[in-house]
Design a protein around this motif. Sequence first.
Motif, PDB file in Angstrom:
ATOM      1  N   SER A  13      -9.142   2.301  -6.065  1.00  0.00           N
ATOM      2  CA  SER A  13      -8.766   3.695  -6.339  1.00  0.00           C
ATOM      3  C   SER A  13     -10.035   4.526  -6.427  1.00  0.00           C
ATOM      4  O   SER A  13     -11.052   4.100  -7.000  1.00  0.00           O
ATOM      5  N   ARG A  14      -9.970   5.751  -5.898  1.00  0.00           N
ATOM      6  CA  ARG A  14     -11.110   6.657  -5.901  1.00  0.00           C
ATOM      7  C   ARG A  14     -11.361   7.176  -7.288  1.00  0.00           C
ATOM      8  O   ARG A  14     -10.463   7.687  -7.962  1.00  0.00           O
ATOM      9  N   PHE A  52       0.838  -1.202   0.000  1.00  0.00           N
ATOM     10  CA  PHE A  52       0.000   0.000   0.000  1.00  0.00           C
ATOM     11  C   PHE A  52       0.873   1.253   0.000  1.00  0.00           C
ATOM     12  O   PHE A  52       0.616   2.196  -0.755  1.00  0.00           O
ATOM     13  N   TRP A  76      -8.352  -3.807  -2.804  1.00  0.00           N
ATOM     14  CA  TRP A  76      -7.485  -2.687  -3.138  1.00  0.00           C
ATOM     15  C   TRP A  76      -8.221  -1.871  -4.184  1.00  0.00           C
ATOM     16  O   TRP A  76      -8.652  -2.404  -5.197  1.00  0.00           O
ATOM     17  N   TYR A  99      -7.346   0.614   0.921  1.00  0.00           N
ATOM     18  CA  TYR A  99      -7.214  -0.805   1.245  1.00  0.00           C
ATOM     19  C   TYR A  99      -8.177  -1.102   2.367  1.00  0.00           C
ATOM     20  O   TYR A  99      -8.211  -0.390   3.387  1.00  0.00           O
ATOM     21  N   LYS A 151      -6.012   6.098  -2.920  1.00  0.00           N
ATOM     22  CA  LYS A 151      -6.016   4.650  -2.770  1.00  0.00           C
ATOM     23  C   LYS A 151      -6.721   4.212  -1.490  1.00  0.00           C
ATOM     24  O   LYS A 151      -6.624   4.873  -0.448  1.00  0.00           O
ATOM     25  N   SER A 168       2.187   2.047  -3.345  1.00  0.00           N
ATOM     26  CA  SER A 168       1.217   2.445  -4.367  1.00  0.00           C
ATOM     27  C   SER A 168       0.979   3.943  -4.400  1.00  0.00           C
ATOM     28  O   SER A 168       0.272   4.444  -5.286  1.00  0.00           O
ATOM     29  N   LEU A 169       1.564   4.664  -3.440  1.00  0.00           N
ATOM     30  CA  LEU A 169       1.350   6.102  -3.308  1.00  0.00           C
ATOM     31  C   LEU A 169       2.655   6.861  -3.494  1.00  0.00           C
ATOM     32  O   LEU A 169       3.721   6.379  -3.111  1.00  0.00           O
ATOM     33  N   GLY A 212      -4.560   8.402   0.792  1.00  0.00           N
ATOM     34  CA  GLY A 212      -4.809   6.988   1.005  1.00  0.00           C
ATOM     35  C   GLY A 212      -5.598   6.760   2.278  1.00  0.00           C
ATOM     36  O   GLY A 212      -5.443   7.503   3.253  1.00  0.00           O
ATOM     37  N   ASP A 219      -9.174  -2.390  -7.881  1.00  0.00           N
ATOM     38  CA  ASP A 219      -7.941  -2.750  -8.572  1.00  0.00           C
ATOM     39  C   ASP A 219      -7.565  -4.211  -8.360  1.00  0.00           C
ATOM     40  O   ASP A 219      -6.946  -4.838  -9.222  1.00  0.00           O
ATOM     41  N   TRP A 249      -6.407   3.500   4.778  1.00  0.00           N
ATOM     42  CA  TRP A 249      -6.046   2.119   5.120  1.00  0.00           C
ATOM     43  C   TRP A 249      -7.005   1.656   6.219  1.00  0.00           C
ATOM     44  O   TRP A 249      -7.065   2.252   7.288  1.00  0.00           O
TER      45      TRP A 249
END
Length: 206
Positions: A203-204, A47, A201, A149, A147, A50-51, A116, A190, A118
């Motif tokens: 994405s906005r 995670f 997982w 999660y 993102k 991914s950012l 993000g 995703d 989480w």
Amino acid sequence: MDGMMSHTTSARGELDPVAESVAVYSDHADDYAAVHAPKMADRAERFAGSLPTPSLILDAGCGPGRDLARFRAYGHVVRGVDLNPVFVAKANTYAPTSQCDLREIGTRFPAGTFDGVWASASLVHLDAAETVDVLGQFGTLLRPGGKLYVCLKATGHTGWLDESEGRRWYTVWDPDEFAAAVRGASFEVDRVDRGPYVEVWASRNG
């Protein structure tokens, strides 16, 4: 307690399953932290990667702060929220953390604040409708392209479970139904990892 009072009882006058379940963690907070300390390291690394670095991450239901420390180590800026006051005190040693019921998370920060969100096993005590609502609030708090999660239980039965630490409520989801709920909250899914916990997982959109 901040963020808990409005959900202490249900409309039928019963104890709120979320508040009741979360309170159980207080008497075993040190043991909980020790047992769960090594878990989820690979997911947190994925995670974080991914950012862009640094990004602002909300650890929604951060517990005693394990993943706050991990995300900071990867160069990100983190904020934590949790309903349990003992966990909040522990998590504050790693990053700014406040006591908050996730069912009210959308009122705590401006829209589009985070890169993000989480939510590692932090929605497990919510019922299905509450979970869907919180997913929508997560979508509001994320910037477009941000993102998410989130993981929760995909095995067992929905209802009260008597565990060694105490009695807690769990809602069990079908993985496909949960992925659809995430999509319905303005996310593009995703990846879905299936197991005892379904992990999504996303994405906005926007």
